[in-house]
Design a protein around this motif. Structure first.
Motif, PDB file in Angstrom:
ATOM      1  N   ARG A  59       0.873  -1.266  -0.034  1.00  0.00           N
ATOM      2  CA  ARG A  59       0.067   0.138  -0.105  1.00  0.00           C
ATOM      3  C   ARG A  59       0.864   1.339   0.086  1.00  0.00           C
ATOM      4  O   ARG A  59       0.696   2.217  -0.750  1.00  0.00           O
ATOM      5  CB  ARG A  59      -0.795   0.023   1.286  1.00  0.00           C
ATOM      6  N   ALA A  94       2.507   1.808  -3.378  1.00  0.00           N
ATOM      7  CA  ALA A  94       1.561   2.408  -4.276  1.00  0.00           C
ATOM      8  C   ALA A  94       1.178   3.840  -4.107  1.00  0.00           C
ATOM      9  O   ALA A  94       1.060   4.656  -5.081  1.00  0.00           O
ATOM     10  CB  ALA A  94       0.251   1.567  -4.451  1.00  0.00           C
ATOM     11  N   ARG A 101       3.927   6.198  -5.072  1.00  0.00           N
ATOM     12  CA  ARG A 101       4.137   6.292  -6.540  1.00  0.00           C
ATOM     13  C   ARG A 101       3.096   7.017  -7.012  1.00  0.00           C
ATOM     14  O   ARG A 101       3.172   8.058  -7.897  1.00  0.00           O
ATOM     15  CB  ARG A 101       4.277   4.738  -7.124  1.00  0.00           C
ATOM     16  N   VAL A 102       1.813   7.104  -6.448  1.00  0.00           N
ATOM     17  CA  VAL A 102       0.832   7.829  -6.678  1.00  0.00           C
ATOM     18  C   VAL A 102       0.949   9.533  -6.518  1.00  0.00           C
ATOM     19  O   VAL A 102       0.907  10.297  -7.436  1.00  0.00           O
ATOM     20  CB  VAL A 102      -0.588   7.467  -6.186  1.00  0.00           C
ATOM     21  N   ASP A 128       3.748  10.561  -8.675  1.00  0.00           N
ATOM     22  CA  ASP A 128       3.188  10.907 -10.147  1.00  0.00           C
ATOM     23  C   ASP A 128       2.463  12.148 -10.189  1.00  0.00           C
ATOM     24  O   ASP A 128       2.313  12.909 -11.334  1.00  0.00           O
ATOM     25  CB  ASP A 128       2.645   9.591 -10.790  1.00  0.00           C
ATOM     26  N   ARG A 129       1.552  12.223  -9.155  1.00  0.00           N
ATOM     27  CA  ARG A 129       0.696  13.392  -9.053  1.00  0.00           C
ATOM     28  C   ARG A 129       1.459  14.951  -9.093  1.00  0.00           C
ATOM     29  O   ARG A 129       1.050  15.726  -9.671  1.00  0.00           O
ATOM     30  CB  ARG A 129      -0.158  13.287  -7.965  1.00  0.00           C
ATOM     31  N   GLU A 130       2.598  14.649  -8.256  1.00  0.00           N
ATOM     32  CA  GLU A 130       3.394  16.007  -8.015  1.00  0.00           C
ATOM     33  C   GLU A 130       4.020  16.076  -9.689  1.00  0.00           C
ATOM     34  O   GLU A 130       3.826  17.289 -10.084  1.00  0.00           O
ATOM     35  CB  GLU A 130       4.524  15.612  -7.139  1.00  0.00           C
ATOM     36  N   THR A 131       4.415  15.198 -10.307  1.00  0.00           N
ATOM     37  CA  THR A 131       4.874  15.459 -11.387  1.00  0.00           C
ATOM     38  C   THR A 131       3.808  16.193 -12.401  1.00  0.00           C
ATOM     39  O   THR A 131       4.153  16.988 -13.153  1.00  0.00           O
ATOM     40  CB  THR A 131       5.457  14.190 -12.098  1.00  0.00           C
TER      41      THR A 131
END
Lengths: 161, 111
Positions: free
Chosen positions: B79, B82, B85-86, B89-92
């Motif tokens: 968890r 994951a 990573r979320v 990726d959201r920051e990116t």
């Protein structure tokens, strides 16, 4: 010893399966796909649960905002160039340098206000919960541009539009 | 006493000879069983399984605790990975999105 190893292997395999399952249950495939494609609008659509109408409306808002964004961009560039030219040619003139810097900061503040209004309009199209989450993500970065966005741009050399 | 032993010894030798002859002539011809090997391995396997089951039964408490801990750690780790990573990726994507929208970012990029 054989039974111990067999039990450890079984336990490890089951733990790996559970870990993998929890990873997948908590991941966001659409978000990861948007990152792979570098598609910010796909991210917006997936992460903020936009339906077709909301997505079309937000695209329309972005298109309407784009000309003023380009105009602000051009004015900021000109102000930066003027300030830098002044520093190079007339570095001792502190008053002129301060005036050029103030002009630049005013333009940046105007730009910050414009983009804040724009993202608030975008948030209003979303559901209240998603809009709130969207604003919580983007407003701090707009307000702290110099600390949160500009360093990334300077380091990574992102593509231009 | 010697007279008593001799008559008994002679018949005994004779019977041994007969036994030897009988044994030499004896041939065992069992009927062939094609499933014999498979049956042996099956029995060996059943014995192994039973032993592992017995091992688990003998250590039920320890392995149950180990299983609960391991599965919990695995679940939490999956968890957390994951979510990390979320978030990354959201920051990116937020930065990428704002670069498209923010004239200040465009001005930096065009310098």
């Amino acid at each position: 010893m054989k039974h111990l190893l067999r039990t450890l292997f079984g336990l490890g395999a089951a733990a790996a399966a559970i870990g993998f399952m929890c990873y997948h249950l908590n991941s966001a495939p659409e978000l990861h796909a948007a990152v792979r494609k570098g598609d910010a609008m796909a991210w917006l659509r997936a992460d903020f649960n936009l339906d077709e109408r909301q997505f079309a409306e937000i695209q329309r808002l972005h298109e309407n905002y784009a000309p003023s964004c380009e105009e602000h961009c051009r004015m900021i560039q000109e102000a930066i160039q003027a300030r830098d030219a002044l520093r190079r040619t007339n570095g001792d003139d502190l008053v002129a340098a301060a005036e050029a810097e103030r002009t630049l900061q005013q333009l940046r503040a105007t730009c910050e206000s414009a983009i804040t209004v724009h993202v608030q309009q975008v948030a209003a199209v979303m559901s209240p919960e998603d809009g709130k989450r969207y604003l919580a993500l983007v407003l701090p970065k707009i307000a702290n541009f110099d600390h949160q966005v500009a360093p990334d741009l300077k380091l990574e050399g992102r593509p231009q539009h | 006493m010697g007279c008593g032993v001799l008559p008994l010894a002679i018949p005994m030798n004779t019977s041994r000879d007969k036994l030897s002859e009988t044994l030499q002539d004896w041939r065992v011809k069992p009927p062939s069983d094609p499933g014999f090997r498979a049956a042996v391995w099956r029995r060996i396997g059943q014995q192994g399984e039973a032993t592992w089951t017995a091992y688990l039964r003998a250590h039920t408490a320890a392995w149950a605790v180990a299983a609960v801990l391991t599965f919990s750690v695995a679940g939490v780790a999956g968890r957390a990975l994951a979510q990390a990573r979320v978030e990354a990726d959201r920051e990116t994507m937020v930065v990428s999105y704002l670069v498209e929208l923010d004239p200040r970012a465009q001005a930096i990029l065009k310098q």
